[in-house]
Write an enzyme that holds these catalytic residues in place. Sequence first.
Site, PDB file in Angstrom:
ATOM      1  N   SER A   1      -6.278 -50.523  19.302  1.00 41.45           N
ATOM      2  CA  SER A   1      -6.713 -49.138  19.481  1.00 41.45           C
ATOM      3  C   SER A   1      -7.789 -48.663  18.515  1.00 41.45           C
ATOM      4  O   SER A   1      -8.606 -47.812  18.875  1.00 41.45           O
ATOM      5  CB  SER A   1      -5.506 -48.200  19.395  1.00 41.45           C
ATOM      6  OG  SER A   1      -4.808 -48.377  18.178  1.00 41.45           O
TER       7      SER A   1
ATOM      8  N   ASP B   1      -2.165 -39.207  12.395  1.00 42.65           N
ATOM      9  CA  ASP B   1      -1.013 -39.943  12.925  1.00 42.65           C
ATOM     10  C   ASP B   1      -0.672 -41.177  12.088  1.00 42.65           C
ATOM     11  O   ASP B   1       0.136 -41.999  12.492  1.00 42.65           O
ATOM     12  CB  ASP B   1      -1.262 -40.345  14.377  1.00 42.65           C
ATOM     13  CG  ASP B   1      -2.495 -41.242  14.536  1.00 42.65           C
ATOM     14  OD1 ASP B   1      -3.118 -41.609  13.523  1.00 42.65           O
ATOM     15  OD2 ASP B   1      -2.829 -41.568  15.690  1.00 42.65           O
TER      16      ASP B   1
ATOM     17  N   HIS C   1      -4.522 -44.151  13.291  1.00 50.53           N
ATOM     18  CA  HIS C   1      -5.866 -44.240  13.863  1.00 50.53           C
ATOM     19  C   HIS C   1      -6.926 -43.542  13.006  1.00 50.53           C
ATOM     20  O   HIS C   1      -6.667 -42.484  12.431  1.00 50.53           O
ATOM     21  CB  HIS C   1      -5.883 -43.648  15.270  1.00 50.53           C
ATOM     22  CG  HIS C   1      -4.972 -44.357  16.211  1.00 50.53           C
ATOM     23  ND1 HIS C   1      -3.795 -43.807  16.668  1.00 50.53           N
ATOM     24  CD2 HIS C   1      -5.059 -45.594  16.758  1.00 50.53           C
ATOM     25  CE1 HIS C   1      -3.198 -44.667  17.470  1.00 50.53           C
ATOM     26  NE2 HIS C   1      -3.946 -45.756  17.539  1.00 50.53           N
TER      27      HIS C   1
END
Length: 259
Positions: free
Chosen positions: A37, A234, A237
Site C-alpha cells: 500500500s 494510522d 501509511h
Amino acid sequence: MKLLKGLIFLMIITQAAFAQPDIPKRKFHLYLLAGQSNMAGRGKVEEQDKTTHPRIWMLTKDNTWELATEPLHFDKPPVIGVGPGFAFAKAMADADTNVVIGLIPSAVGGSPIEVWEPGKYYEPTKSHPYDDAMKRARIALQKGELKGILWQQGESDSDSLHAGLYADKLQSLVARFRNELKIKSLPFVAGTMAEFYVNGHPCAKIVNEAIMKLPEQVKNTSFVSGAGLTEKGDQTHFDSVSARELGRRYAEVFKKLYN
C-alpha cells in the site's frame, strides 16, 4: 464565444482520452511500481497531484496509456491515494528532458512478499500480484524500455514468523524479475519502512535490515530510506507530503545507480 470555448475544451478532452506516447522506444523510460500500500499510495490527493506532466505517462488498469495523475494505482479503489510514483517520475523527467517517463503501477495493498511469486493468488484483492505485474510490464515493453523497479513493501512480513525469511525472498524476487524480463542487470531499488511503523512493530526492523543489506548481496540494487517521514494518522501509511518526498528519494538513488 462560450460555444467556441466549449468546443475547444471538448477537443482537448478528446485528444487526451485517446492520446498515446508517440516517441522512439529508446526514449520512453519505463519504471515498474511494485509492493504494497505505501507504493500504491494512501495519501490525500491534492491539486498538484492531479496536474499532468507532458512527459509522464502511466499504464492504466485497462493496459492503455494516458498522461499520469494521482492516484496512479487501482488495487483498492475506496482508499487509493498519493504514493511515491508520480513525484519520482517528475524528478526523473526534470533530470533528463530528452526522455519520457512511463509508469507501470502494479502495487497491491496488504500483499506479503510470498504472493509476489508466479501463480500466487491474493484473496483480498482477488489478484495475482506477481503475474499481473509481469503481464503489465510486458505490455509496456512494447512501447518503451524498462529502466528499473521501485519496491516498497514489508509491513505484511513484519512479524516473528516471516521477518527472518525476508532477505532470501527479496533476493529471489530480484533474480526472478530480471530472469523473466530478460534484463540481467535491471536496477532494483527497495524502500525501508519509516520509524513510525517500526516503533509499533519490532520485527519490521529485521525486514528493514534485509532491505538495507540488499546492495551487499545483489549487484545493481540499492535502497531508499524512509527515515524522518510522517504518517497520515494510522501509524501505517505515509501522508501525501512524505509520499512525495519518498518518490524524490527514489529518484536520487536511481540517478546514482545510472552514473
